[in-house]
Design a protein around this motif. Structure first.
Motif, PDB file in Angstrom:
ATOM      1  N   LYS B 111       0.821  -1.206   0.000  1.00 50.00           N
ATOM      2  CA  LYS B 111       0.000   0.000   0.000  1.00 50.00           C
ATOM      3  C   LYS B 111       0.853   1.253   0.000  1.00 50.00           C
ATOM      4  CE  LYS B 111      -3.633   0.778   2.374  1.00 50.00           C
ATOM      5  NZ  LYS B 111      -3.852   1.302   3.709  1.00 50.00           N
ATOM      6  N   GLY B 112       0.506   2.169  -0.858  1.00 48.94           N
ATOM      7  CA  GLY B 112       1.065   3.520  -0.783  1.00 48.94           C
ATOM      8  C   GLY B 112       0.192   4.303   0.183  1.00 48.94           C
ATOM      9  N   SER B 114      -2.523   6.445   1.731  1.00 47.51           N
ATOM     10  CA  SER B 114      -3.844   6.871   1.293  1.00 47.51           C
ATOM     11  C   SER B 114      -4.723   7.142   2.495  1.00 47.51           C
ATOM     12  CB  SER B 114      -4.478   5.780   0.420  1.00 47.51           C
ATOM     13  OG  SER B 114      -5.884   5.775   0.571  1.00 47.51           O
ATOM     14  N   ASP B 137       4.882   3.428   2.518  1.00 46.30           N
ATOM     15  CA  ASP B 137       5.335   4.768   2.875  1.00 46.30           C
ATOM     16  C   ASP B 137       6.020   4.634   4.236  1.00 46.30           C
ATOM     17  OD1 ASP B 137       4.777   7.961   2.787  1.00 46.30           O
ATOM     18  OD2 ASP B 137       4.392   7.192   4.807  1.00 46.30           O
ATOM     19  N   THR B 213      -2.950   2.174  -3.936  1.00 47.90           N
ATOM     20  CA  THR B 213      -2.482   3.537  -3.662  1.00 47.90           C
ATOM     21  C   THR B 213      -3.699   4.445  -3.516  1.00 47.90           C
ATOM     22  OG1 THR B 213      -2.468   4.272  -5.967  1.00 47.90           O
ATOM     23  CG2 THR B 213      -0.450   3.231  -5.155  1.00 47.90           C
ATOM     24  N   ILE B 227      -0.418  10.686  -8.035  1.00 48.21           N
ATOM     25  CA  ILE B 227      -0.009  10.778  -6.637  1.00 48.21           C
ATOM     26  C   ILE B 227       1.295  11.560  -6.542  1.00 48.21           C
ATOM     27  CG2 ILE B 227      -1.144   8.715  -5.718  1.00 48.21           C
ATOM     28  CD1 ILE B 227       1.427   7.191  -6.083  1.00 48.21           C
ATOM     29  N   THR B 229       4.574  11.956  -3.965  1.00 43.82           N
ATOM     30  CA  THR B 229       5.234  11.398  -2.784  1.00 43.82           C
ATOM     31  C   THR B 229       6.666  11.906  -2.742  1.00 43.82           C
ATOM     32  OG1 THR B 229       6.221   9.461  -3.859  1.00 43.82           O
ATOM     33  CG2 THR B 229       3.967   9.216  -3.062  1.00 43.82           C
ATOM     34  N   GLY B 234       5.297   4.819  -3.981  1.00 44.73           N
ATOM     35  CA  GLY B 234       4.043   4.672  -4.717  1.00 44.73           C
ATOM     36  C   GLY B 234       4.274   4.018  -6.069  1.00 44.73           C
ATOM     37  N   THR B 237       4.774   0.341  -5.658  1.00 42.66           N
ATOM     38  CA  THR B 237       3.527  -0.258  -5.184  1.00 42.66           C
ATOM     39  C   THR B 237       2.563  -0.478  -6.335  1.00 42.66           C
ATOM     40  OG1 THR B 237       3.792   0.902  -3.096  1.00 42.66           O
ATOM     41  CG2 THR B 237       1.603   0.051  -3.576  1.00 42.66           C
ATOM     42  N   GLN B 238       2.518   0.461  -7.260  1.00 42.88           N
ATOM     43  CA  GLN B 238       1.495   0.355  -8.287  1.00 42.88           C
ATOM     44  C   GLN B 238       1.972  -0.339  -9.548  1.00 42.88           C
ATOM     45  OE1 GLN B 238       0.703   4.613  -8.734  1.00 42.88           O
ATOM     46  NE2 GLN B 238       1.253   4.377 -10.882  1.00 42.88           N
ATOM     47  N   HIS B 244      -3.446  -3.095  -9.823  1.00 40.86           N
ATOM     48  CA  HIS B 244      -3.303  -1.817  -9.112  1.00 40.86           C
ATOM     49  C   HIS B 244      -4.707  -1.302  -8.773  1.00 40.86           C
ATOM     50  CE1 HIS B 244      -2.274   2.786  -9.440  1.00 40.86           C
ATOM     51  NE2 HIS B 244      -2.434   2.403  -8.181  1.00 40.86           N
ATOM     52  N   VAL B 246      -6.669   1.885  -7.074  1.00 44.61           N
ATOM     53  CA  VAL B 246      -6.587   3.247  -6.554  1.00 44.61           C
ATOM     54  C   VAL B 246      -7.815   3.456  -5.668  1.00 44.61           C
ATOM     55  CG1 VAL B 246      -6.597   5.697  -7.145  1.00 44.61           C
ATOM     56  CG2 VAL B 246      -5.424   4.055  -8.632  1.00 44.61           C
TER      57      VAL B 246
END
Ligand code: SF4
Lengths: 267, 480
Positions: B111-112, B114, B137, B213, B227, B229, B234, B237-238, B244, B246
């Motif tokens: 996970k990014g 969120s 993150d 994310t 996104i 960062t 991110g 992650t995606q 993916h 969102v």
């Protein structure tokens, strides 16, 4: 923010909005305001029917009572060229918040708007409207100035008190990097969330002490009482005063919260 | 509701926060350097104020035509091969994400950062269903190890000192051995800690079946999600997992990329004082046949959760929020108590204005009240959201709906009644002030006051000056 008139009005009729804290806790600020305004050429009156601007009710979400109090203030100050308060917070209330209280009443709203256009905070009135450039006063002290939140952010009061203080003989102004930071007073907040309020006040007094000033000035009694109370609990040797007392040369009374020996004799 | 709520205990939370020495240490950094960087970076850019106006205009325009831009976004995203899922409630959003993860037999998801997944309580829900979410993150990873919610919307672990982070790593990475050498006691050097987190997380990226994310922006003209960062987590992650997802909310939609670039310029400066965030990632659908990499499937879960009800009302301006965090960095109350005291996902001034709508005024009633109305939040908010005005709106709602504690309400109503009767008011206050003066004696102040120990516990209370009220003295003829 209001645009001040191009030229200073001649001998204007001014109603002093004393504010409840000055009325009850520090009348000397009221008399200092009277002196400053009269010496600057105002015909000054103090309408009898005034009590408070209504902020305690307004900030507690009681809009109905606030509107009733606002109506009373607007009526009490009918007919004056200007309404002046020694407080940015109360002047901000009268000027920025009264009109919106009468959203459903076009006639009263128009009256509130006309009223609001005549309201000024004391130092801003002296400098921006009366075009006072300097004053005659003497006070040997190292002072720092706290910009009260409402005066600063609602009314743009910042340079006006400093401009006038620059004319006080013997007074050195030391700017604190935290001059614009809230002191934690916040009206009923200071009791409802007393611990948080005291913590914010502690950061503020720390910054004040770091300036090395022996005198703390501001234009709002709420903030001043809060900071004075915190400084005194900490045992700091900083005198706390409303700026009007210094500008009017009326500093014979002890500072806020300082001992007095049974009367008004000087320290 | 979704994420765990402790907002009704704000006062106790605040008390605990004020007594926590580690938190005090961490908060000093937010109040000092973090808030300071925003001022510097804003003053370096002469057109900053004009940019803010421009950003506000873009958002206002978008909000006025929300339906059109959301439909345009959906059409464009779909044309690029992404799937858009409209979710009214947090529950619908959770179920949607779960179904998607199951379609891939996912065991681990990376996970990014969120905030919307925090809002819907996604991590706990996935864990209940035997899917392990791994935050990538750094801040989110730290608080995941500590089993805590974020305390800040852009710096979720800002409340942790580096000593605390080193302790957490010590406990959770028993096998960590860079170059085959086990470190002794963990260094508290930020760079060493970051390298350690990177090394541990790197393996997790490759294990993940799904990457989740958030999105800072949804671009209507081309269906892209974006996104920003500072860690680049991110991107991994995606793009590494096959799917993916969102997870974001409807008010993130912006008409064009050009518009986004305007808002980006105020976002980073307001958030961290940077000119630009380090990574700005644009995702346009799943991997195309001739792309070198990317996910096979891309899904966009669009949460409403009461947001569309905010349109056209008192709260509409809150929909301009770009979640930069400037209002909390600069808030005197937040600087004292930190984010957890607020008791739900969005802390600080934005939380005080938004949470009552999302979790109910009854639960969140302290938040709009726990403000000095100093106005600093509105001053620094890049989107010029009138946060104090919205907090006042909630105070009025609480008063009208009788949610305010009765003692408080009666107190104010009694005072207001008196304030409308000047003669009686003067009599009552004369008695009160005389008593205060008598108790204070010549000391000029009081060390304790019944009913006001909130004040006097840590502050003296200045007594009234001798000689009676101003009005009384004025009437008796005193003029100077
Ligand atoms: S309310 Fe304003 S300052 Fe606060 S997070 Fe949102 S955009 Fe940033």
């Amino acid at each position: 923010m209001l645009t001040p008139p191009q030229e200073a009005p001649h001998n204007p009729r001014v109603g002093l909005f004393v504010t409840c804290l000055v009325d009850l806790f520090r009348p000397s600020v009221g008399f200092a305001s009277v002196k400053l305004l009269e010496e600057a050429g105002c015909r000054l009156e103090v309408p009898d029917a005034q009590v408070c601007c209504g902020q305690p009710a307004y900030n507690s979400g009681d809009r109905k009572d606030t509107a009733a109090i606002a109506r009373q203030v607007i009526e009490a100050f009918d007919g004056y060229d200007y309404v002046v308060a020694p407080s940015g917070s109360c002047a901000g209330m009268l000027r920025d918040h009264y009109p919106a209280l009468f959203a459903g009443d076009p006639e009263m709203k128009a009256r509130a708007e006309a009223f609001a256009a005549r309201v000024w905070e004391l130092t801003s009135f002296l400098v921006d409207v009366l075009k006072l450039e300097t004053i005659q006063a003497t006070l040997p002290a190292k002072a720092t100035y706290h910009d009260s939140c409402s005066g600063l952010r609602e009314l743009g009061v910042k340079r006006q008190p400093r401009q006038l203080l620059a004319g006080v003989n013997g007074l050195e102004l030391i700017e604190s990097p935290a001059a614009e930071t809230c002191c934690g007073f916040g009206g009923t907040f200071c009791v409802k969330y007393g611990e948080v309020s005291a913590d914010i006040a502690g950061r503020k007094t720390q910054a004040i002490k770091e300036t090395g000033a022996d005198l703390l000035l501001a234009g709002d009694m709420g903030c001043l009482m809060n900071m004075a109370g915190k400084l005194q609990r900490e045992g700091a040797a900083v005198t706390v005063r409303h700026v009007a007392e210094v500008l009017a040369g009326m500093t014979d009374q002890p500072g806020i919260g300082e001992p007095n020996w049974g009367g008004s004799e000087p320290r | 509701m979704s994420a765990h709520i402790t907002s009704p205990a704000f006062k106790d939370n605040a008390k605990a926060a004020l007594a926590d020495p580690n938190l005090r240490k961490a908060m000093a950094i937010i109040a000092g350097p973090m808030a300071g960087r925003r001022v510097e970076s804003a003053s370096e850019l002469p057109e900053f104020e004009a940019l803010r106006d421009e950003a506000v205009k873009i958002k206002n325009h978008t909000l006025a035509h929300m339906d059109i831009y959301l439909e345009r976004f959906e059409a464009a995203a779909t044309a690029r091969g992404a799937h858009v899922h409209w979710c009214r409630t947090p529950r619908e959003a959770r179920e949607t994400v779960l179904a998607l993860c199951r379609s891939r037999n996912a065991r681990t998801v990376t996970k990014g950062k969120s905030m919307v997944t925090e809002e819907i309580g996604l991590n706990a829900f996935l864990e209940q269903h035997s899917i392990q979410p791994v935050e990538t993150d750094l801040g989110e990873y730290i608080i995941q190890l500590a089993h805590e919610p974020p305390s800040h919307i852009i710096g979720p672990a800002l409340h942790k000192t580096r000593e605390q982070v080193a302790e957490l790593f010590e406990e959770h990475h028993p096998d960590y051995a860079p170059n085959g050498i086990k470190p002794g006691p963990r260094s508290t050097e930020p760079q060493t800690l970051v390298s350690e987190a990177r090394a541990v997380l790197r393996e997790r990226y490759f294990q993940a079946d799904v990457g989740i994310t958030g999105a800072n922006f949804l671009v209507a003209e081309n269906g892209a999600t974006m996104i920003v960062t500072n860690e680049g987590n991110g991107d991994l992650t995606q793009s590494l997992p096959k799917m993916h997802i969102v997870v974001t909310s409807i008010e993130k939609v912006i008409p064009t990329l050009e518009d986004v670039s305007t808002i980006l310029r105020v976002l980073a400066r307001s958030a961290t004082g940077q000119e630009m965030s380090v990574y700005t990632t644009v995702s346009c659908g799943p991997k195309r046949p001739d792309d070198a990499d990317g996910p096979e499937e891309m899904h966009i879960v669009l949460l409403d959760n009461g947001r569309s009800e905010m349109l056209g009302g008192e709260l509409q301006e809150l929909m301009r929020c770009i979640r930069c965090g400037a209002c909390m960095n600069n808030c005197p109350v937040y600087q004292s108590v930190g984010g957890h005291a607020y008791g739900w996902v969005y802390p600080g001034p934005i939380g005080a204005a938004l949470d009552p709508h999302l979790i109910g005024l009854e639960a969140a009633q302290h938040l709009p009240n726990a403000s000095t109305f100093c106005g600093k939040c509105q001053e620094v908010c890049p989107m010029r959201i009138p946060l104090p005005k919205i907090m006042r709106h909630w105070r009025e709602q609480a008063h009208d709906k009788r949610i305010t504690p009765p003692m408080q309400r009666w107190g104010i109503e009694a005072w207001a009644w008196l304030a409308q009767r000047p003669a009686l008011y003067r009599l009552a206050t004369r008695i009160g002030m005389t008593a205060l003066r008598a108790v204070a004696g010549s000391k000029g102040r009081l060390r304790s006051l019944p009913l006001a120990d909130g004040w006097t516990a840590q502050r003296d209370f200045p007594a009234p000056q001798p000689g009676g009220s101003f009005m009384a003295q004025w009437k008796s003829g005193r003029r100077r």
